[in-house]
Design a protein around this motif. Sequence first.
Motif, PDB file in Angstrom:
ATOM      1  N   MET A  29      19.474 -11.928  -5.666  1.00 29.30           N
ATOM      2  CA  MET A  29      20.001 -10.808  -5.166  1.00 29.30           C
ATOM      3  C   MET A  29      19.096 -10.521  -3.774  1.00 29.30           C
ATOM      4  O   MET A  29      19.727 -10.088  -2.690  1.00 29.30           O
ATOM      5  N   LEU A  30      17.708 -10.852  -3.832  1.00 31.15           N
ATOM      6  CA  LEU A  30      16.822 -10.613  -2.917  1.00 31.15           C
ATOM      7  C   LEU A  30      17.393 -11.731  -1.657  1.00 31.15           C
ATOM      8  O   LEU A  30      17.409 -11.259  -0.310  1.00 31.15           O
ATOM      9  N   GLU A  31      17.612 -12.813  -1.897  1.00 33.01           N
ATOM     10  CA  GLU A  31      18.256 -13.647  -1.091  1.00 33.01           C
ATOM     11  C   GLU A  31      19.400 -13.433  -0.359  1.00 33.01           C
ATOM     12  O   GLU A  31      19.460 -13.260   0.547  1.00 33.01           O
ATOM     13  N   CYS A  32      20.583 -12.891  -1.282  1.00 32.18           N
ATOM     14  CA  CYS A  32      21.563 -12.253  -0.690  1.00 32.18           C
ATOM     15  C   CYS A  32      21.656 -11.081   0.133  1.00 32.18           C
ATOM     16  O   CYS A  32      22.317 -11.004   0.986  1.00 32.18           O
ATOM     17  N   PHE A  33      20.399 -10.204  -0.297  1.00 32.13           N
ATOM     18  CA  PHE A  33      20.182  -9.116   0.770  1.00 32.13           C
ATOM     19  C   PHE A  33      19.606  -9.338   2.110  1.00 32.13           C
ATOM     20  O   PHE A  33      20.040  -9.144   2.962  1.00 32.13           O
ATOM     21  N   PHE A  34      18.451 -10.400   2.221  1.00 29.49           N
ATOM     22  CA  PHE A  34      17.746 -10.552   3.335  1.00 29.49           C
ATOM     23  C   PHE A  34      18.163 -11.778   4.142  1.00 29.49           C
ATOM     24  O   PHE A  34      18.062 -11.783   5.327  1.00 29.49           O
ATOM     25  N   SER A  35      18.685 -12.692   3.383  1.00 32.57           N
ATOM     26  CA  SER A  35      19.014 -14.066   4.128  1.00 32.57           C
ATOM     27  C   SER A  35      20.038 -13.891   5.140  1.00 32.57           C
ATOM     28  O   SER A  35      21.089 -13.356   4.957  1.00 32.57           O
ATOM     29  N   LYS A  74      21.896 -16.085   6.132  1.00 32.71           N
ATOM     30  CA  LYS A  74      22.823 -17.275   5.495  1.00 32.71           C
ATOM     31  C   LYS A  74      24.131 -15.844   4.794  1.00 32.71           C
ATOM     32  O   LYS A  74      25.303 -16.381   4.549  1.00 32.71           O
ATOM     33  N   TYR A  75      23.721 -14.766   4.364  1.00 29.70           N
ATOM     34  CA  TYR A  75      24.469 -13.788   3.955  1.00 29.70           C
ATOM     35  C   TYR A  75      24.874 -12.648   5.046  1.00 29.70           C
ATOM     36  O   TYR A  75      25.118 -11.556   4.545  1.00 29.70           O
ATOM     37  N   ALA A  76      24.540 -13.028   6.242  1.00 35.26           N
ATOM     38  CA  ALA A  76      24.766 -11.816   7.178  1.00 35.26           C
ATOM     39  C   ALA A  76      26.396 -11.547   7.180  1.00 35.26           C
ATOM     40  O   ALA A  76      27.131 -12.207   6.904  1.00 35.26           O
ATOM     41  N   ASP A  77      26.477  -9.959   7.455  1.00 34.10           N
ATOM     42  CA  ASP A  77      27.869  -9.768   7.118  1.00 34.10           C
ATOM     43  C   ASP A  77      28.470  -9.801   5.943  1.00 34.10           C
ATOM     44  O   ASP A  77      29.495  -9.906   5.827  1.00 34.10           O
ATOM     45  N   ARG A  78      27.656  -9.758   4.978  1.00 31.24           N
ATOM     46  CA  ARG A  78      28.065  -9.796   3.575  1.00 31.24           C
ATOM     47  C   ARG A  78      27.464  -8.677   2.780  1.00 31.24           C
ATOM     48  O   ARG A  78      27.216  -8.526   1.568  1.00 31.24           O
ATOM     49  N   GLY A  79      27.454  -7.337   3.586  1.00 31.67           N
ATOM     50  CA  GLY A  79      27.337  -6.268   3.122  1.00 31.67           C
ATOM     51  C   GLY A  79      28.097  -5.690   1.899  1.00 31.67           C
ATOM     52  O   GLY A  79      27.828  -4.960   0.973  1.00 31.67           O
ATOM     53  N   ASP A  80      29.233  -6.565   1.819  1.00 27.95           N
ATOM     54  CA  ASP A  80      30.238  -6.053   0.474  1.00 27.95           C
ATOM     55  C   ASP A  80      29.537  -6.307  -0.660  1.00 27.95           C
ATOM     56  O   ASP A  80      30.302  -5.842  -1.653  1.00 27.95           O
ATOM     57  N   LEU A  81      28.710  -7.201  -0.747  1.00 32.38           N
ATOM     58  CA  LEU A  81      28.116  -7.887  -2.075  1.00 32.38           C
ATOM     59  C   LEU A  81      27.086  -6.315  -2.378  1.00 32.38           C
ATOM     60  O   LEU A  81      26.903  -6.359  -3.635  1.00 32.38           O
ATOM     61  N   ARG A  84      20.828  -0.689   5.284  1.00 35.75           N
ATOM     62  CA  ARG A  84      21.846  -1.392   5.777  1.00 35.75           C
ATOM     63  C   ARG A  84      21.469  -2.277   6.712  1.00 35.75           C
ATOM     64  O   ARG A  84      22.020  -3.656   6.829  1.00 35.75           O
ATOM     65  N   TYR A  85      20.660  -2.073   7.968  1.00 35.88           N
ATOM     66  CA  TYR A  85      20.374  -2.677   8.796  1.00 35.88           C
ATOM     67  C   TYR A  85      19.667  -4.057   8.526  1.00 35.88           C
ATOM     68  O   TYR A  85      19.610  -4.901   9.408  1.00 35.88           O
ATOM     69  N   LEU A  86      18.919  -4.019   7.486  1.00 30.89           N
ATOM     70  CA  LEU A  86      18.223  -5.142   7.030  1.00 30.89           C
ATOM     71  C   LEU A  86      18.964  -6.436   6.308  1.00 30.89           C
ATOM     72  O   LEU A  86      18.399  -7.485   6.594  1.00 30.89           O
ATOM     73  N   GLN A  87      20.350  -5.987   5.741  1.00 29.40           N
ATOM     74  CA  GLN A  87      20.992  -7.050   5.291  1.00 29.40           C
ATOM     75  C   GLN A  87      21.531  -8.260   6.038  1.00 29.40           C
ATOM     76  O   GLN A  87      21.883  -8.020   7.117  1.00 29.40           O
ATOM     77  N   GLY A  88      20.888  -9.404   5.787  1.00 30.61           N
ATOM     78  CA  GLY A  88      21.353 -10.525   6.305  1.00 30.61           C
ATOM     79  C   GLY A  88      20.515 -10.983   7.772  1.00 30.61           C
ATOM     80  O   GLY A  88      21.254 -11.486   8.855  1.00 30.61           O
ATOM     81  N   THR A  89      19.379 -10.364   7.842  1.00 26.80           N
ATOM     82  CA  THR A  89      18.571 -10.297   8.875  1.00 26.80           C
ATOM     83  C   THR A  89      17.394 -11.503   8.985  1.00 26.80           C
ATOM     84  O   THR A  89      16.840 -11.674   9.965  1.00 26.80           O
ATOM     85  N   PHE A  90      17.069 -12.171   7.938  1.00 24.91           N
ATOM     86  CA  PHE A  90      15.924 -13.050   7.920  1.00 24.91           C
ATOM     87  C   PHE A  90      16.353 -14.307   7.377  1.00 24.91           C
ATOM     88  O   PHE A  90      17.114 -14.573   6.559  1.00 24.91           O
TER      89      PHE A  90
END
Length: 151
Positions: free
Chosen positions: A58-64, A66-73, A92-98
């Motif tokens: 879950m943490l990977e999907c939120f921060f990685s 690789k999952y940029a623009d996957r806020g749908d999850l 929301r601004y943190l999702q997919g940024t690291f």
Amino acid sequence: MNNQIAVNIGEQCFDKLIEEHKFYIDKTGFIKEWWEYGSTVTLITRPRRFGKTLNMSMLECFFSNKYADRGDLFEGLSIWEEKTAAKEYQYRYLQGTFPVIFLSFAGIEAAEYKDMEYKITEIIAKLYEQNNYLLEGNLLSENEKNYSKRI
């Protein structure tokens, strides 16, 4: 029409659970708690089958990235609805940024030390291969890039 949600015991991939509309108890509040605490290192200890790997996924999907623009999850989950006093969506601004490196030894089973050592080496080698994209661009310093290439 069957409106029942499937319960999939043992699934450890957050994105797969969400995409396949499987039963999920919302633990995204952990993202907020962890982010706000600001630890340099976090040790998560729980007994077997308590969802450690799923929470890491879950943490990977939120921060990685690789999952940029996957806020749908995360739509409909508590972290996605979290707002500041000014009514802005706080996380929301943190999702997919690291860049995130996700390492789990959950699947390693070996009767001999040598076999376990080989399997751990195999997992680490796959991690390097999966994260080769970090060598492009300016996310890493030249020293970090050279070190990674040497390994």
